[in-house]
Design a protein around this motif. Structure first.
Motif, short mmCIF file in Angstrom:
data_model
loop_
_atom_site.label_atom_id
_atom_site.label_comp_id
_atom_site.label_asym_id
_atom_site.label_seq_id
_atom_site.Cartn_x
_atom_site.Cartn_y
_atom_site.Cartn_z
N ARG A 250 -4.16 -7.52 8.28
CA ARG A 250 -3.11 -8.12 8.02
C ARG A 250 -2.41 -9.22 8.87
N ASP A 251 -2.39 -9.23 9.82
CA ASP A 251 -1.77 -10.31 10.43
C ASP A 251 -2.81 -10.73 11.81
N LEU B 191 -7.33 3.91 10.31
CA LEU B 191 -7.14 3.15 9.45
C LEU B 191 -6.13 1.78 9.26
N GLN B 192 -4.09 2.80 9.56
CA GLN B 192 -3.65 2.14 9.34
C GLN B 192 -3.34 0.78 10.44
N GLU B 193 -4.23 1.29 11.42
CA GLU B 193 -4.14 0.65 12.75
C GLU B 193 -5.53 -0.99 12.31
N LEU B 194 -5.96 -0.50 11.53
CA LEU B 194 -7.24 -1.20 10.88
C LEU B 194 -6.38 -2.44 9.81
N PRO C 74 -7.66 -2.70 -1.38
CA PRO C 74 -7.63 -3.19 -0.39
C PRO C 74 -7.67 -1.91 0.64
N VAL C 75 -6.66 -0.99 0.73
CA VAL C 75 -6.67 -0.02 1.79
C VAL C 75 -8.02 0.89 0.96
N GLY C 76 -7.63 1.13 -0.17
CA GLY C 76 -8.50 2.15 -0.15
C GLY C 76 -9.85 1.71 0.03
N LEU C 77 -10.43 0.27 -0.03
CA LEU C 77 -11.55 0.37 0.15
C LEU C 77 -12.62 0.40 1.90
N ALA C 78 -11.23 0.00 2.58
CA ALA C 78 -11.40 -0.15 3.19
C ALA C 78 -11.54 1.14 3.93
N GLY C 79 -11.02 2.51 3.60
CA GLY C 79 -10.44 3.70 3.83
C GLY C 79 -12.76 4.22 3.61
N TRP C 80 -13.13 3.55 2.45
CA TRP C 80 -14.41 4.38 1.86
C TRP C 80 -15.48 3.65 2.98
N ILE C 81 -15.22 2.68 3.41
CA ILE C 81 -15.97 1.48 4.14
C ILE C 81 -16.20 1.79 5.99
N TYR C 82 -14.73 1.74 6.37
CA TYR C 82 -14.49 2.39 7.22
C TYR C 82 -14.56 3.36 7.81
N GLU C 83 -15.05 4.40 6.92
CA GLU C 83 -15.45 6.01 7.51
C GLU C 83 -16.56 5.69 7.67
N ALA D 33 1.20 -1.42 0.13
CA ALA D 33 0.09 0.54 -0.32
C ALA D 33 0.83 1.13 0.24
N ARG D 34 0.33 2.34 -0.85
CA ARG D 34 1.04 2.94 -0.76
C ARG D 34 0.36 4.44 -0.03
N TRP D 35 0.74 4.84 0.76
CA TRP D 35 -0.28 5.73 2.09
C TRP D 35 -0.37 7.44 1.84
N PRO D 36 -1.43 7.92 1.93
CA PRO D 36 -0.66 9.96 1.64
C PRO D 36 -0.62 9.79 3.32
#
Length: 377
Positions: free
Chosen positions: A53-54, A45-48, A254-263, A25-28
């Protein structure tokens, strides 16, 4: 016309691909505010994602869904996949329950046992239901429509066909979010066989009189509507006008999807500052996985393109029940909603809970359904 079992079987390679994408993932940069006002915060989001991942196990969710029992049937060229959980009580009432976006059939996970086996969960035999819980077309494990026209009216008709194929001549319907709109259409059309509906997102518009002389409930609803339009509706504008464009990022990252839904888990739940106050991290990831594994970021968004604003001016003649949870996105006062119904037989006012009522407050949600449908025979 056949209905056959369907088993979810996600190969390990799909999980390995997810992990690789998370690793790459490339993060802003971090947002220049200390809250959620610019969207999902970087640290949250990084914590999620670290847990995803782990520390997260998809196969526990897969096993749970397969243990409940999934099935499939093709309706008008689209494969509809659904949970069908029958109560041991043969006289139980059939009930189709419909989820919304960005939810899934997993919203009902803690309501299935209380609704199908009520005697073990504070109810009586008369409270038993046979449950049919479909993935919306383009969502989760259902097929993706290849042609336009799969709006809420067609889905409502499809649910009628589904219930008929399962042998249910008389049944009830329940829903929230898009599920509320589909269920409203089931009642308004009406779809043959449906004897009554329950909504946990009752939707209605104010009258000219409401606007001219607003009461406290009107003012609260109007303020919520303004907040939604000003600060919370960007996702819906994008999905209702350009679902294909936004879909590329949602399907590829997946990071983009998670950020979209988690919000939305933050914006729409009744919590004390974090989504995890209302929903567990694993529960949220299970739900996100139903979008990721099926690559349904674009196909689910197309329902907005098909049907945004679809229930304006509808009237429902069959019995209707509604439950108003305090942190609903746009709370419709009872007096607004009852103008849309000839038979509003039940209206519940809850003390806690948000947009994902069954998911956030399963015990209260089950009690509402028991009370509501007991008044419909």
């Amino acid at each position: 016309m056949s209905v056959v079992p369907f088993a979810i079987d996600i190969p390990p390679a799909a999980i390995a691909d997810l992990h690789s994408r998370l690793d790459m993932a490339r993060w802003p940069e971090k947002e220049p505010v200390d809250d959620w006002s610019q969207g999902t915060p970087l640290m949250a989001l990084q914590e999620l994602v670290v847990h995803w991942r782990d520390g997260y196990d998809w196969y526990a969710c897969q096993q749970m869904l397969n243990d409940w029992g999934m099935f499939e049937t093709e309706i008008d060229g689209v494969m509809i996949r659904f949970l069908h959980v029958r109560s041991p009580r043969e006289g139980a009432r059939p009930l189709v329950m419909t989820h919304g976006w960005p939810g899934s059939i997993l919203e009902f996970r803690r309501c299935i046992a209380p609704l199908t086996r009520p005697e073990k969960h504070g109810g009586t035999a008369a409270d038993a239901f046979h449950l049919v819980i479909p993935c919306l077309p383009g969502y989760g494990f259902s097929g993706k429509p290849a042609v336009t026209g799969w709006g809420v009216q067609k889905i409502a008709q499809a649910w009628g066909e589904l219930m008929a194929r399962l042998g249910y001549d008389s049944w009830f319907a329940q829903g929230g979010d898009w599920g509320s709109i589909v269920t409203t259409m089931i009642g308004a059309m009406p779809v043959p066989g449906c004897k009554g509906i329950h909504l946990n997102m009752p939707m209605a518009a104010p009258s000219a009189e409401d606007m001219a002389a607003p009461e406290p409930a009107d003012l609260k609803a109007l303020a919520a509507l303004k907040h939604y339009q000003d600060w919370d509706s960007g996702y819906s504008k994008e999905q209702s006008t350009r679902p294909q464009t936004v879909g590329y990022g949602l399907v590829d990252s997946p990071v983009g999807l998670a950020g979209w839904i988690y919000e939305k888990m933050w914006a729409w739940t009744d919590h004390h500052g974090a989504p995890e106050d209302a929903l567990s991290r694993d529960d949220m990831l299970d739900n996100i996985m139903l979008y990721w594994l099926t690559a349904s970021g674009a196909s689910s968004a197309r329902l907005y393109w098909e049907s945004f604003g679809a229930i304006t001016g509808v009237q429902i003649d069959i019995p209707v029940a509604a439950s108003a949870f305090p942190k609903e996105i746009i709370p419709a006062p009872r007096k607004w909603f009852e103008r849309t119904c000839k038979q509003l037989v039940y209206w519940g006012e809850l003390e806690k809970g948000g947009h994902f009522a069954a998911w956030e407050q399963p015990e209260a949600f089950v009690k509402e359904l028991r009370a509501a449908f007991s008044l419909m025979g």
